[in-house]
Design an enzyme around this catalytic site. Structure first.
Site, mmCIF file in Angstrom:
data_model
loop_
_atom_site.group_PDB
_atom_site.id
_atom_site.type_symbol
_atom_site.label_atom_id
_atom_site.label_comp_id
_atom_site.label_asym_id
_atom_site.label_seq_id
_atom_site.Cartn_x
_atom_site.Cartn_y
_atom_site.Cartn_z
ATOM 1 N N ASP A 267 39.595 93.754 45.456
ATOM 2 C CA ASP A 267 38.390 94.385 45.884
ATOM 3 C C ASP A 267 37.534 93.247 46.660
ATOM 4 O O ASP A 267 38.285 92.572 47.565
ATOM 5 C CB ASP A 267 37.446 94.790 44.569
ATOM 6 C CG ASP A 267 36.364 95.422 44.772
ATOM 7 O OD1 ASP A 267 36.445 96.818 44.702
ATOM 8 O OD2 ASP A 267 35.304 94.884 44.640
ATOM 9 N N ASP B 137 44.518 105.282 44.411
ATOM 10 C CA ASP B 137 43.202 104.668 44.591
ATOM 11 C C ASP B 137 42.332 105.582 45.568
ATOM 12 O O ASP B 137 42.703 105.669 46.603
ATOM 13 C CB ASP B 137 43.293 103.289 45.382
ATOM 14 C CG ASP B 137 41.926 102.328 45.666
ATOM 15 O OD1 ASP B 137 40.765 102.964 45.470
ATOM 16 O OD2 ASP B 137 42.220 101.189 45.289
ATOM 17 N N HIS C 249 41.987 102.325 41.386
ATOM 18 C CA HIS C 249 41.612 101.106 41.818
ATOM 19 C C HIS C 249 41.597 100.068 41.059
ATOM 20 O O HIS C 249 41.812 99.033 41.430
ATOM 21 C CB HIS C 249 40.124 101.385 42.497
ATOM 22 C CG HIS C 249 39.255 100.334 43.298
ATOM 23 N ND1 HIS C 249 39.857 99.845 44.334
ATOM 24 C CD2 HIS C 249 38.683 99.430 42.986
ATOM 25 C CE1 HIS C 249 38.997 98.640 44.612
ATOM 26 N NE2 HIS C 249 38.279 98.560 43.901
#
Length: 293
Positions: A117, A244, A272
């Site tokens: 991320d 995701d 995710h």
């Protein structure tokens, strides 16, 4: 004087599967936290939005037990680290500069940088700017922001929700990006670092830091890191969730091509937050890859 929220320690006691002791550093008047487990060549785990080092709790044990030192910082505004309460205080440059002090203060060399991320734009830039300290890369469900990137509808909906929600609810964001519901106790652990609405400024700021034009702040730096990685020959392992909604597999394949890497290994039955869905598997894959290298 900048208003800063410091999470009371009692809020972070007795968290599930998280026996790791915190370590603290003082940087520019802020207390920054990290965990430091095991001995051997260092592996640095960089979290993103809106998580903290708790995200890595199931990934770290297999890597530590394979003979590596596992270091997982809490970015400023997250976890046990101090949280400036002013939204505009946060910037990509500040995040990178503060994260770089971890490498320097711990004098980490030959490290493996594991990113996820927002840990990607931060950690991959650190790898490019500090090649003497970072020897390998592990890249998971992340990317670089160049001002040209396209964002999914799911991400745009997330950004709009964050922008209009001052007291940002953390647990639903985690639950919505897990393939397997992590349960109330785990979700409460993700909420625990944020005692007030003001403490969530860092989490609310991240979506606004993404550049959507080539001349926006951070875009030139993102392009520079992208170009540097394309010419970079450091060993790289890419792992990506099969489900995701924020960064789907098509994004993964495009990103791998952009930085001159092979397509990522797909992690099945994961969304995710693949560390929640398949943490032990991910830790075992990283440990085996490092041992084989």
């Amino acid at each position: 004087m900048e208003q800063v929220v410091r999470t009371p320690e009692e809020r972070l006691e007795g968290l599930p599967e998280f026996p790791f002791e915190p370590h603290y550093r003082e940087v520019d008047g802020l207390r920054l936290a990290h965990i430091d487990e095991g001995e051997g060549a260092p592996v640095v785990f960089m979290h993103g939005e809106p998580t903290w080092s708790f995200l890595w709790r199931k990934v770290i044990p297999p890597v530590r037990e394979a003979g590596f030192r596992c270091v997982a910082p809490d970015l400023v505004g997250f976890g046990r680290s101090d949280k400036p309460a002013r939204l505009s205080w946060y910037s990509y440059e500040r995040h990178v500069a503060l994260a770089a002090t971890l490498l320097e203060d711990l004098d980490l060399r030959g490290a493996t940088m594991v990113v996820h991320d927002w840990g990607g734009p931060i950690g991959l830039r650190l790898a490019v700017e500090h090649p003497e300290r970072v020897a390998r890369l592990v890249v998971m469900d992340t990317g670089l922001f160049t001002g040209h990137q396209r964002m999914s509808d799911a991400w745009l909906a997330f950004r709009d929700f964050v922008a209009r929600t001052e007291d940002l609810p953390i647990a639903p964001l985690i639950r919505g990006a897990c393939k397997i519901d992590p349960g109330e106790e785990v979700l409460a652990a993700y909420e625990a670092p944020f005692p007030t609405a003001g403490s969530k400024a860092g989490a609310r700021a991240f979506p606004e830091l993404i550049p959507f034009a080539p001349d926006a702040p951070g875009a030139a730096e993102g392009r520079r890191v992208l170009e540097a990685l394309r010419a970079d020959r450091r060993p790289t392992l890419m792992l990506w969730a099969d489900s995701d909604p924020v960064l789907p597999l098509g994004v993964a394949e495009s990103f791998a091509r952009a930085i001159g890497r092979e397509p990522p290994r797909t992690i099945e039955h994961a969304s995710h937050f693949l560390q929640e869905d398949q943490g032990p598997l991910i830790g075992t894959l990283i440990a085996a890859w490092l041992a084989g290298g």
